[in-house]
Design a protein around this motif. Structure first.
Motif, short mmCIF file in Angstrom:
data_model
loop_
_atom_site.label_atom_id
_atom_site.label_comp_id
_atom_site.label_asym_id
_atom_site.label_seq_id
_atom_site.Cartn_x
_atom_site.Cartn_y
_atom_site.Cartn_z
N UNK A 254 0.94 -1.16 -0.07
CA UNK A 254 0.02 0.13 -0.04
C UNK A 254 0.87 1.46 -0.11
N UNK A 255 0.43 2.27 -0.86
CA UNK A 255 1.20 3.58 -0.84
C UNK A 255 2.68 3.44 -1.05
N UNK A 256 3.50 3.86 -0.45
CA UNK A 256 4.91 3.94 -0.61
C UNK A 256 5.53 2.76 -0.19
N UNK A 257 4.81 1.66 0.34
CA UNK A 257 5.57 0.70 1.08
C UNK A 257 6.20 -0.06 -0.52
N UNK A 258 7.52 0.04 -0.45
CA UNK A 258 8.13 -0.64 -1.76
C UNK A 258 8.05 -2.43 -1.74
N UNK A 259 8.31 -3.20 -2.89
CA UNK A 259 8.47 -4.31 -3.00
C UNK A 259 9.88 -4.78 -2.16
N UNK A 260 10.75 -3.80 -2.65
CA UNK A 260 12.06 -4.35 -1.80
C UNK A 260 12.01 -4.31 -0.36
N UNK A 261 11.34 -3.29 0.19
CA UNK A 261 11.44 -3.05 1.63
C UNK A 261 10.48 -4.40 2.13
N UNK A 262 9.35 -4.57 1.41
CA UNK A 262 8.59 -6.08 2.01
C UNK A 262 9.68 -7.20 2.08
N UNK A 263 10.07 -7.38 1.01
CA UNK A 263 11.17 -8.67 0.74
C UNK A 263 12.13 -8.53 1.78
N UNK A 264 12.69 -7.54 2.18
CA UNK A 264 13.92 -7.32 3.24
C UNK A 264 13.29 -7.72 4.33
N UNK A 265 11.95 -7.02 4.67
CA UNK A 265 11.62 -7.19 6.04
C UNK A 265 11.21 -8.59 6.39
N UNK A 266 10.81 -9.33 5.34
CA UNK A 266 10.30 -10.88 5.51
C UNK A 266 11.86 -11.33 5.77
N UNK A 267 12.88 -11.21 4.77
CA UNK A 267 14.33 -11.75 5.33
C UNK A 267 14.80 -11.41 6.70
N UNK A 268 14.42 -10.28 7.16
CA UNK A 268 14.88 -10.08 8.54
C UNK A 268 14.10 -10.66 9.51
N UNK A 269 12.92 -10.91 9.59
CA UNK A 269 12.04 -11.71 10.53
C UNK A 269 12.40 -13.25 10.47
N UNK A 270 13.02 -13.53 9.26
CA UNK A 270 13.47 -15.14 9.50
C UNK A 270 14.85 -15.19 9.82
N UNK A 271 15.49 -14.25 9.91
CA UNK A 271 17.17 -14.14 10.20
C UNK A 271 17.78 -14.73 9.01
N UNK A 272 17.28 -14.56 7.67
CA UNK A 272 17.84 -14.95 6.38
C UNK A 272 18.63 -14.06 5.55
N UNK A 273 19.65 -14.23 4.85
CA UNK A 273 20.25 -13.39 4.21
C UNK A 273 20.19 -13.77 2.47
#
Length: 415
Positions: A254-273
């Protein structure tokens, strides 16, 4: 209240300068809740600029002119406003003094040609420019407010906030605001989105609906006008709920939430690189990831393996794989992803290979293979993308990021 924007400058017509003022002013006017029906660009020609001002004054309550206020021969906005409104040009000694002071503070000789910036049409108010030498202008003519602002964005923006917004608000006498919510989708083409939402589009006036396709995504903008942000969002809410219900998982942000930010947030939650191995996209996937705030926590790097021998020497792609399936095949993409996971020591690896065109290579131009490898497993996809080289690469980059997002979530796509 109807507001029109008129940009002055031959460089804008020739594409030598990107008119970033247009998007800025459009957004700011929307926030004010006023209607902007036209944005016009005119070159540095006195007669054509006078005609454009005449036309705008005849159909708008306010006209914002940008550019043409400098000290050179092609800066004609001041004189054109005077001619269009049939007013004689006057000279401000106060403005001239400010100009001389500005140059003295820089310890540089004062060019007498700069004094033209102290001229103004009779009845106009000169607007202070805190970041440059060219003062703006404000003039009321035949029930229309005329504003002239410098074309340099760093000068225009503070002057617009300080001088234009208060006058527009006072004239409009309308405290309504315009609020937009943008739903970003992926997976459906623009035409399919239009079909799925056709009845909503035609039935909606406040809020209204608009579509925008870009680089593989389709954005749906819902806009409402109300007395406050809260009231406008309340109008948008039921329409947004219906759009989400119809499009389902295709709505990813939604709005300015970018695809890249969503992707990186998901990685961070899982502790993945994550890392990338790219051929056809030449590092574009890595660029979008690395430019996102906080990417250093999860993004480890990229191997741009454009040449076949680089795929083999750096990523360990077997010669047999390339010879058997082709350099742009899903099998080669998968081998690149596995190699990137090993070389970069990452949990998630995404690889792209393909033919952007115009030449044929194993597959026709527009053919792209994407592979994503995660701790959940690995998956490949063969794409047929439209357009020229630039468009194919842009679509491939967005698609690779989207497929990676799904892979991280464990929601593998259908082959």
């Amino acid at each position: 209240m109807i507001v029109e924007v008129l940009a002055v400058g031959t460089e804008l017509l020739l594409g030598q300068t990107v008119n970033t003022n247009a998007s800025y002013l459009g957004e700011k006017l929307a926030e004010l809740g006023v209607d902007a029906h036209y944005q016009t660009v005119v070159g540095d020609n006195h007669d054509r600029l006078v005609d454009a001002i005449h036309t705008a004054v005849g159909r708008a309550d306010a006209l914002i002119i940008t550019g043409g206020l400098g000290p050179t021969q092609d800066d004609i906005t001041r004189a054109a406003i005077g001619a269009a409104t049939h007013r004689r040009m006057l000279f401000s000694e106060e403005a001239a003094a400010r100009l001389r002071k500005f140059w003295k503070q820089m310890d540089r000789p004062f060019p007498e040609s700069n004094l033209c910036q102290a001229e103004y049409p009779e009845g106009a108010v000169q607007l202070l420019n805190p970041r440059g030498t060219a003062p703006g202008l404000y003039l009321e003519h035949e029930d229309t407010q005329l504003f002239a602002l410098p074309g340099v964005p760093a000068e225009l923006r503070p002057m617009f906030d300080a001088h234009v917004i208060p006058r527009l608000r006072q004239e409009a006498g309308d405290d309504r605001v315009l609020v937009s919510r943008v739903l970003r989708t992926w997976g459906y083409g623009e035409s399919m989105v239009a079909v799925l939402l056709d009845d909503l589009y035609h039935a909606s006036t406040n809020p209204s609906m608009a579509f925008l396709a870009s680089a593989g995504e389709v954005k749906i903008r819902l806009t409402a006008k109300a007395g406050s942000d809260t009231e406008a969002l309340a109008l948008i809410e039921p329409l947004e709920a219906e759009v989400r219900d119809r499009l389902g998982a295709a709505v990813f942000s939604v709005d300015d939430q970018t695809l890249e930010q969503i992707l990186l947030d998901s990685l961070r939650e899982k502790g993945w690189t994550i890392g990338t191995a790219e051929s056809v996209t030449s590092g574009l996937v890595a660029t979008r990831l690395s430019l996102t705030e906080g990417s250093s926590e999860v993004f480890r790097g990229s191997v741009v393996a454009y040449a076949g021998e680089v795929k083999q020497s750096l990523l360990g792609v077997l010669t047999q794989t390339v010879e058997t399936y082709g350099v742009v095949s899903p099998e080669t993409a998968l081998a690149m992803a596995e190699g990137a996971a090993r070389v970069l020591d990452v949990d998630v690896a995404v690889a792209t290979t393909g033919v952007a065109g115009p030449d044929y290579l194993d597959y026709p131009p527009g053919t792209v293979s994407v592979a994503v490898r995660t701790p959940f497993g690995a998956r490949t996809k063969l794409l047929r993308l439209p357009g020229d080289r630039e468009r194919v690469r842009a679509y491939a980059t967005t698609t690779a990021l989207q497929l990676t997002r799904l892979g991280i979530l464990g929601e593998w796509w259908e082959d």
